[in-house]
Enzyme design. Structure first.
Site, PDB file in Angstrom:
ATOM      1  N   CYS A 116      -1.840 -63.546 -12.007  1.00  0.00           N
ATOM      2  CA  CYS A 116      -2.188 -62.514 -13.002  1.00  0.00           C
ATOM      3  C   CYS A 116      -2.902 -61.318 -12.391  1.00  0.00           C
ATOM      4  O   CYS A 116      -3.058 -60.291 -13.060  1.00  0.00           O
ATOM      5  CB  CYS A 116      -3.031 -63.126 -14.107  1.00  0.00           C
ATOM      6  N   HIS A 240      -7.079 -58.291 -17.500  1.00  0.00           N
ATOM      7  CA  HIS A 240      -6.054 -59.315 -17.693  1.00  0.00           C
ATOM      8  C   HIS A 240      -6.238 -59.942 -19.074  1.00  0.00           C
ATOM      9  O   HIS A 240      -7.338 -60.318 -19.454  1.00  0.00           O
ATOM     10  CB  HIS A 240      -6.164 -60.370 -16.587  1.00  0.00           C
ATOM     11  N   ASN A 270      -0.703 -64.168 -22.930  1.00  0.00           N
ATOM     12  CA  ASN A 270      -0.949 -64.021 -21.491  1.00  0.00           C
ATOM     13  C   ASN A 270       0.387 -63.860 -20.778  1.00  0.00           C
ATOM     14  O   ASN A 270       1.134 -64.821 -20.611  1.00  0.00           O
ATOM     15  CB  ASN A 270      -1.701 -65.249 -20.974  1.00  0.00           C
TER      16      ASN A 270
HETATM   17  N1  ACO Z   1      -5.291 -76.572 -30.672  1.00  0.00           N
HETATM   18  C1  ACO Z   1      -6.263 -77.297 -31.266  1.00  0.00           C
HETATM   19  N2  ACO Z   1      -7.209 -77.954 -30.582  1.00  0.00           N
HETATM   20  C2  ACO Z   1      -7.183 -77.862 -29.231  1.00  0.00           C
HETATM   21  C3  ACO Z   1      -6.194 -77.122 -28.554  1.00  0.00           C
HETATM   22  C4  ACO Z   1      -5.217 -76.480 -29.322  1.00  0.00           C
HETATM   23  N3  ACO Z   1      -4.241 -75.723 -28.776  1.00  0.00           N
HETATM   24  N4  ACO Z   1      -6.428 -77.209 -27.229  1.00  0.00           N
HETATM   25  C5  ACO Z   1      -7.518 -77.977 -27.073  1.00  0.00           C
HETATM   26  N5  ACO Z   1      -7.975 -78.371 -28.290  1.00  0.00           N
HETATM   27  C6  ACO Z   1      -9.135 -79.194 -28.604  1.00  0.00           C
HETATM   28  C7  ACO Z   1      -9.595 -80.002 -27.411  1.00  0.00           C
HETATM   29  O1  ACO Z   1      -8.895 -81.221 -27.345  1.00  0.00           O
HETATM   30  C8  ACO Z   1     -11.061 -80.188 -27.724  1.00  0.00           C
HETATM   31  O2  ACO Z   1     -11.201 -81.213 -28.670  1.00  0.00           O
HETATM   32  P1  ACO Z   1     -12.451 -82.221 -28.580  1.00  0.00           P
HETATM   33  O3  ACO Z   1     -13.667 -81.364 -28.773  1.00  0.00           O
HETATM   34  O4  ACO Z   1     -12.180 -83.155 -29.701  1.00  0.00           O
HETATM   35  O5  ACO Z   1     -12.374 -82.837 -27.215  1.00  0.00           O
HETATM   36  C9  ACO Z   1     -11.455 -78.885 -28.428  1.00  0.00           C
HETATM   37  O6  ACO Z   1     -10.212 -78.323 -28.916  1.00  0.00           O
HETATM   38  C10 ACO Z   1     -12.097 -77.874 -27.502  1.00  0.00           C
HETATM   39  O7  ACO Z   1     -11.304 -77.779 -26.319  1.00  0.00           O
HETATM   40  P2  ACO Z   1     -11.715 -76.900 -25.107  1.00  0.00           P
HETATM   41  O8  ACO Z   1     -10.782 -77.153 -23.968  1.00  0.00           O
HETATM   42  O9  ACO Z   1     -13.189 -77.051 -24.882  1.00  0.00           O
HETATM   43  O10 ACO Z   1     -11.445 -75.444 -25.705  1.00  0.00           O
HETATM   44  P3  ACO Z   1     -11.826 -74.074 -25.097  1.00  0.00           P
HETATM   45  O11 ACO Z   1     -12.706 -73.341 -26.027  1.00  0.00           O
HETATM   46  O12 ACO Z   1     -12.253 -74.179 -23.647  1.00  0.00           O
HETATM   47  O13 ACO Z   1     -10.421 -73.317 -25.112  1.00  0.00           O
HETATM   48  C11 ACO Z   1      -8.679 -72.661 -23.616  1.00  0.00           C
HETATM   49  C12 ACO Z   1      -9.349 -73.817 -24.357  1.00  0.00           C
HETATM   50  C13 ACO Z   1      -8.155 -71.693 -24.644  1.00  0.00           C
HETATM   51  C14 ACO Z   1      -7.537 -73.187 -22.763  1.00  0.00           C
HETATM   52  C15 ACO Z   1      -9.747 -71.946 -22.733  1.00  0.00           C
HETATM   53  O14 ACO Z   1     -10.443 -72.907 -21.966  1.00  0.00           O
HETATM   54  C16 ACO Z   1      -9.165 -70.906 -21.819  1.00  0.00           C
HETATM   55  O15 ACO Z   1      -8.664 -69.883 -22.260  1.00  0.00           O
HETATM   56  N6  ACO Z   1      -9.244 -71.123 -20.483  1.00  0.00           N
HETATM   57  C17 ACO Z   1      -8.760 -70.177 -19.510  1.00  0.00           C
HETATM   58  C18 ACO Z   1      -7.277 -70.303 -19.399  1.00  0.00           C
HETATM   59  C19 ACO Z   1      -6.659 -69.149 -18.662  1.00  0.00           C
HETATM   60  O16 ACO Z   1      -7.136 -68.027 -18.729  1.00  0.00           O
HETATM   61  N7  ACO Z   1      -5.563 -69.409 -17.966  1.00  0.00           N
HETATM   62  C20 ACO Z   1      -4.779 -68.397 -17.368  1.00  0.00           C
HETATM   63  C21 ACO Z   1      -5.254 -68.020 -16.024  1.00  0.00           C
HETATM   64  S1  ACO Z   1      -4.352 -66.663 -15.452  1.00  0.00           S
HETATM   65  C22 ACO Z   1      -2.891 -67.121 -14.684  1.00  0.00           C
HETATM   66  O17 ACO Z   1      -2.810 -67.137 -13.476  1.00  0.00           O
HETATM   67  C23 ACO Z   1      -1.681 -67.458 -15.498  1.00  0.00           C
END
Ligand code: ACO
Length: 316
Positions: A116, A240, A270
């Site tokens: 990215c 990004h 993304n």
């Molecule tokens: N829908 C509903 N619930 C979900 C989902 C979903 N899609 N995904 C996870 N949950 C649940 C989890 O199981 C967890 O449940 P629990 O509390 O019962 O265990 C709860 O929601 C919270 O999960 P977290 O993983 O803590 O959620 P978070 O707020 O961290 O959001 C996310 C997750 C959106 C993936 C976030 O961590 C994020 O954006 N991370 C960065 C990802 C990123 O930017 N990647 C791209 C990099 S760039 C590249 O090179 C492509």
């Protein structure tokens, strides 16, 4: 990063283009097959819908053609094409070859893969080519992440999408648009986000989130220092578009209000290499930019890579 010498040949963006596939997939569409909801995705990421479809070459040709048309340059005078992509259409050859042919160019063409952060890497590399004698470079950032997304994995399927953004860079004598830049990578973190050849994206989302904020801030500060500016001097940020919460956390640390941020991730998710040019050129197309504005481009990605650049906007 070193300061740009005053004597360096520099570049300006004289045309740009964007491309998104026609097919729109909403959060509600995803919730039909995944254990998720529109509310959860919006609250945790800011994403409302995304565009899915096309190939990396076809989207690149569309955005590249628009950029060339806007700049008014004769395609036969473009000296090089740099395509930033994490999702090439084939392992061999580089997708830039198909894009070069599709646009009717007759020039060197190569791919860059810095996930990215890639569009900023391409921007920096493009300026390097101008500094050693080329006159016009087409840079394109395109990804079709939908092709390497596991659509049964709610951790990743809600994030990734397809798109493209392109810019024509032309050389100018003396000071140009690029005021400061930074590129970085920490390969010890490659297991946080990867796809094996032929496989789908695997991600440790929470850890990527935590690191992303830190490395965006770090990279932006290096570019600001190289440009001799502070965050108060920044008029617009094109970051990004991974997750609006990452952007909010990074901008808070940089002391830049969200009113200065171009956020298009709600509409396009993304799109990796495409996300920074989509954000930048959306701002330009909606008259948020004027000549003289200092714009911060900043990204992070798999690798983990980071990149930032500060450009002084020049309205063509
Ligand atoms: N829908 C509903 N619930 C979900 C989902 C979903 N899609 N995904 C996870 N949950 C649940 C989890 O199981 C967890 O449940 P629990 O509390 O019962 O265990 C709860 O929601 C919270 O999960 P977290 O993983 O803590 O959620 P978070 O707020 O961290 O959001 C996310 C997750 C959106 C993936 C976030 O961590 C994020 O954006 N991370 C960065 C990802 C990123 O930017 N990647 C791209 C990099 S760039 C590249 O090179 C492509």
């Amino acid at each position: 990063m070193p300061k740009i010498p005053n004597s360096a040949v520099n570049g300006v963006i004289t045309g740009w283009g964007r491309a998104l596939p026609e097919k729109v997939v909403t959060n509600a569409d995803l919730a039909k097959t995944l254990d998720t909801s529109d509310e959860w995705i919006i609250e945790r990421t800011g994403i409302e819908r995304r565009h899915i479809g096309g190939s990396t070459a076809s989207l690149s040709i569309e955005s590249g053609r628009k950029a060339i048309e806007m700049s008014g340059v004769d395609p036969s005078t473009i000296d090089a094409l740099i395509l930033s992509t994490t999702t090439p259409d084939r392992t061999v050859p580089a997708t830039s070859a198909a894009v070069q042919h599709g646009l009717g160019l007759r020039c060197g063409a190569f791919d860059v893969n810095a996930a990215c952060s890639g569009f900023v890497y391409a921007l920096v590399a493009g300026h390097g080519l101008l500094a050693i004698g080329l006159k016009r470079v087409l840079i394109i950032g395109t990804d079709t992440l939908s092709r390497i997304t596991d659509w049964t994995d709610r951790n990743t399927a809600i994030l990734f999408a397809d798109g493209s953004g392109a810019a024509v860079l032309e050389s100018v004598d003396g000071p140009g648009q690029l005021l400061g830049w930074d590129i970085d990578a920490d390969g010890s973190l490659e297991d946080l986000l990867y796809a094996e050849i032929g496989g789908t994206l695997k991600m440790e989302g929470k850890e990527v989130f935590r690191r992303a904020v830190r490395i965006m801030v770090d990279s932006a500060e290096k570019s600001l220092a190289a440009a001799g500016l502070t965050s108060n001097d920044i008029t617009l940020v094109a970051p990004h578009q991974a997750n609006v919460r990452i952007i909010e956390a990074a901008c808070k640390r940089l002391n830049i209000p969200m009113s200065k941020v171009s956020w298009v991730g709600n509409e396009s998710g993304n799109t990796s290499s495409a996300s920074i040019p989509l954000a930048l050129f959306e701002a330009a197309d909606t008259n948020r930019l004027k000549t003289g504005d200092n714009v911060l481009l900043v990204g992070f990605g798999a690798g983990m890579t980071a990149a930032s650049a500060i450009i002084k906007w020049k309205q063509p």
